[in-house]
Structures are given as C-alpha cells and as structure tokens.
Scaffold this motif. Structure first.
Motif, PDB file in Angstrom:
ATOM      1  N   ALA A 133       0.836  -1.201   0.000  1.00 27.36           N
ATOM      2  CA  ALA A 133       0.000   0.000   0.000  1.00 27.36           C
ATOM      3  C   ALA A 133       0.872   1.252   0.000  1.00 27.36           C
ATOM      4  O   ALA A 133       0.542   2.249  -0.660  1.00 27.36           O
ATOM      5  N   LEU A 134       1.987   1.223   0.725  1.00 25.39           N
ATOM      6  CA  LEU A 134       2.910   2.361   0.744  1.00 25.39           C
ATOM      7  C   LEU A 134       3.534   2.580  -0.632  1.00 25.39           C
ATOM      8  O   LEU A 134       3.649   3.717  -1.107  1.00 25.39           O
ATOM      9  N   GLN A 135       3.906   1.503  -1.304  1.00 25.87           N
ATOM     10  CA  GLN A 135       4.469   1.612  -2.654  1.00 25.87           C
ATOM     11  C   GLN A 135       3.431   2.164  -3.633  1.00 25.87           C
ATOM     12  O   GLN A 135       3.738   3.035  -4.454  1.00 25.87           O
ATOM     13  N   LEU A 136       2.205   1.674  -3.538  1.00 26.64           N
ATOM     14  CA  LEU A 136       1.138   2.162  -4.418  1.00 26.64           C
ATOM     15  C   LEU A 136       0.857   3.641  -4.167  1.00 26.64           C
ATOM     16  O   LEU A 136       0.696   4.421  -5.111  1.00 26.64           O
ATOM     17  N   THR A 137       0.832   4.031  -2.902  1.00 26.92           N
ATOM     18  CA  THR A 137       0.605   5.448  -2.559  1.00 26.92           C
ATOM     19  C   THR A 137       1.722   6.319  -3.102  1.00 26.92           C
ATOM     20  O   THR A 137       1.468   7.390  -3.662  1.00 26.92           O
ATOM     21  N   THR A 138       2.956   5.856  -2.968  1.00 29.12           N
ATOM     22  CA  THR A 138       4.100   6.621  -3.488  1.00 29.12           C
ATOM     23  C   THR A 138       3.999   6.787  -4.999  1.00 29.12           C
ATOM     24  O   THR A 138       4.193   7.897  -5.524  1.00 29.12           O
ATOM     25  N   MET A 139       3.684   5.704  -5.707  1.00 26.25           N
ATOM     26  CA  MET A 139       3.564   5.797  -7.170  1.00 26.25           C
ATOM     27  C   MET A 139       2.422   6.721  -7.578  1.00 26.25           C
ATOM     28  O   MET A 139       2.549   7.479  -8.538  1.00 26.25           O
ATOM     29  N   CYS A 140       1.305   6.679  -6.855  1.00 27.99           N
ATOM     30  CA  CYS A 140       0.176   7.560  -7.187  1.00 27.99           C
ATOM     31  C   CYS A 140       0.511   9.017  -6.906  1.00 27.99           C
ATOM     32  O   CYS A 140       0.157   9.895  -7.703  1.00 27.99           O
ATOM     33  N   LEU A 141       1.183   9.288  -5.788  1.00 21.65           N
ATOM     34  CA  LEU A 141       1.555  10.670  -5.469  1.00 21.65           C
ATOM     35  C   LEU A 141       2.517  11.234  -6.498  1.00 21.65           C
ATOM     36  O   LEU A 141       2.395  12.386  -6.916  1.00 21.65           O
ATOM     37  N   VAL A 142       3.468  10.437  -6.917  1.00 19.39           N
ATOM     38  CA  VAL A 142       4.437  10.907  -7.915  1.00 19.39           C
ATOM     39  C   VAL A 142       3.789  10.992  -9.294  1.00 19.39           C
ATOM     40  O   VAL A 142       3.955  11.977 -10.012  1.00 19.39           O
ATOM     41  N   GLY A 143       3.025   9.990  -9.674  1.00 19.58           N
ATOM     42  CA  GLY A 143       2.435   9.954 -11.015  1.00 19.58           C
ATOM     43  C   GLY A 143       1.348  10.986 -11.240  1.00 19.58           C
ATOM     44  O   GLY A 143       1.207  11.505 -12.338  1.00 19.58           O
ATOM     45  N   PHE A 144       0.562  11.287 -10.199  1.00 18.19           N
ATOM     46  CA  PHE A 144      -0.536  12.242 -10.343  1.00 18.19           C
ATOM     47  C   PHE A 144      -0.180  13.627  -9.812  1.00 18.19           C
ATOM     48  O   PHE A 144      -1.055  14.463  -9.619  1.00 18.19           O
ATOM     49  N   SER A 145       1.079  13.861  -9.561  1.00 15.25           N
ATOM     50  CA  SER A 145       1.513  15.155  -9.028  1.00 15.25           C
ATOM     51  C   SER A 145       1.324  16.254 -10.075  1.00 15.25           C
ATOM     52  O   SER A 145       1.587  16.044 -11.261  1.00 15.25           O
ATOM     53  N   PRO A 146       0.908  17.443  -9.640  1.00 15.74           N
ATOM     54  CA  PRO A 146       0.762  18.540 -10.606  1.00 15.74           C
ATOM     55  C   PRO A 146       2.109  19.155 -11.004  1.00 15.74           C
ATOM     56  O   PRO A 146       2.181  19.923 -11.947  1.00 15.74           O
ATOM     57  N   PHE A 147       3.171  18.808 -10.284  1.00 13.99           N
ATOM     58  CA  PHE A 147       4.490  19.370 -10.573  1.00 13.99           C
ATOM     59  C   PHE A 147       5.197  18.526 -11.624  1.00 13.99           C
ATOM     60  O   PHE A 147       5.313  17.306 -11.488  1.00 13.99           O
ATOM     61  N   LEU A 148       5.712  19.179 -12.653  1.00  9.20           N
ATOM     62  CA  LEU A 148       6.317  18.478 -13.775  1.00  9.20           C
ATOM     63  C   LEU A 148       7.566  17.709 -13.363  1.00  9.20           C
ATOM     64  O   LEU A 148       7.794  16.588 -13.810  1.00  9.20           O
ATOM     65  N   TYR A 149       8.374  18.281 -12.465  1.00 12.39           N
ATOM     66  CA  TYR A 149       9.607  17.604 -12.079  1.00 12.39           C
ATOM     67  C   TYR A 149       9.319  16.325 -11.298  1.00 12.39           C
ATOM     68  O   TYR A 149      10.122  15.397 -11.303  1.00 12.39           O
ATOM     69  N   MET A 150       8.168  16.255 -10.626  1.00 13.67           N
ATOM     70  CA  MET A 150       7.798  15.021  -9.929  1.00 13.67           C
ATOM     71  C   MET A 150       7.405  13.939 -10.940  1.00 13.67           C
ATOM     72  O   MET A 150       7.730  12.769 -10.751  1.00 13.67           O
ATOM     73  N   LYS A 151       6.716  14.332 -12.002  1.00 13.41           N
ATOM     74  CA  LYS A 151       6.315  13.355 -13.018  1.00 13.41           C
ATOM     75  C   LYS A 151       7.523  12.794 -13.756  1.00 13.41           C
ATOM     76  O   LYS A 151       7.524  11.640 -14.162  1.00 13.41           O
ATOM     77  N   THR A 152       8.547  13.610 -13.939  1.00 10.30           N
ATOM     78  CA  THR A 152       9.744  13.109 -14.621  1.00 10.30           C
ATOM     79  C   THR A 152      10.519  12.135 -13.739  1.00 10.30           C
ATOM     80  O   THR A 152      11.306  11.336 -14.247  1.00 10.30           O
ATOM     81  N   ALA A 153      10.284  12.160 -12.429  1.00 10.28           N
ATOM     82  CA  ALA A 153      10.955  11.242 -11.512  1.00 10.28           C
ATOM     83  C   ALA A 153      10.233   9.897 -11.417  1.00 10.28           C
ATOM     84  O   ALA A 153      10.730   8.983 -10.759  1.00 10.28           O
TER      85      ALA A 153
END
Length: 152
Positions: free
Chosen positions: A120-140
């Motif tokens: 669940a922690l891994q899924l939450t991390t991927m969702c936070l990074v993938g759905f982030s409004p910040f472009l630099y987070m999406k590139t990570a």
C-alpha cells in the motif's frame, strides 16, 4: 493468462467446463476442462485492427463520459479476486473469519499485514508521484519505479 483480449479471464471462463465442490463448508469452483479455439483470437485481433480506422474522426463522437464510465466499470470489475484488496479486507476482519486461502494458512498474520502495508505504501508513493501537478515530480516517476525493483 493475462488480462488482454482474447485471453481475458472472462473469455477463458466462457470456454471452461466448471464443477462446484464443497470442502469444509466452502464452495469451490474447479475448472475441469477448457475448450481451445483460435477463431475468437483471430476475430478479436481483426476487430482491434479495424478499430484503427476509427481514429481520429469517428472516435471523437464518443462522449468522454461514456469512455470514463467504461474504464471505471473495467476497474471495479477487476478488483474481484485481487489479492492485495483481499489482504486489505483482512485488516478489517476477525482472524476466525479469514477465508481458507493458501497463504493465510502458511504465513503468520503479522507478516501478511506488514506485506500489505508495504504494498500500500508503494502504491501510494507511485500515485503521489504519477498524479503530481508538478512536472519535475512526473519526470521522476521512472526513477521511482526503478527504486521499487529491489523491494519486489
């Protein structure tokens, strides 16, 4: 078996002969035989190929809400039988009411819950990074996926 056409679980289920058996008060469905056919594979792939002719003009006439509803339906029906969801539901059950699945019989309850928490922690991390409004987070996002490989 994977979840793409034509080898979807629903497709295989429709071609299967199923037998119900009762064991320790639980009803199990056992697949006795699956009929093999290549006709459905050829037809489904031909229809997928013909759908390319729907791009871009006829596809634009399908309302976005219809596609959203279709994808929501596919997501909800895909939850049935998902082991992670089953383990999350175990958190809210008494131990005496656990279903008799193979991993519950062999693995201690604490380890099951720790594994579920890590997933669940891994899924939450991927969702936070993938759905982030910040472009630099999406590139990570690919880097985050790479970091999750040793954990798996």
């Amino acid at each position: 078996m994977h979840a793409t056409l034509p080898h979807s679980p629903l497709h295989v289920r429709s071609l299967a002969d199923v037998e119900e058996r009762v064991d320790q008060g639980m009803v199990y469905e056992i697949i006795v035989r699956v009929r093999e056919t290549r006709l459905t594979s050829i037809l489904s792939h031909a229809m997928i190929g013909m759908s390319l002719f729907l791009l871009p003009y006829p596809l634009a006439y399908i309302p976005t809400a219809v596609l959203d509803g279709l994808f929501l339906y596919m997501a909800v029906t895909g939850l049935y039988g998902n082991q992670m969801l089953d383990r999350i539901l175990l958190l809210f059950m008494e131990q005496a009411a656990y279903p008799p699945t193979h991993y519950i019989r062999r693995v201690p309850q604490r380890k099951i819950h720790m594994f579920t928490f890590c997933q669940a922690l891994q899924l939450t991390t991927m969702c936070l990074v993938g759905f982030s409004p910040f472009l630099y987070m999406k590139t990570a996002f690919p880097f985050i996926i790479l970091l999750l490989l040793p954990i798996r």
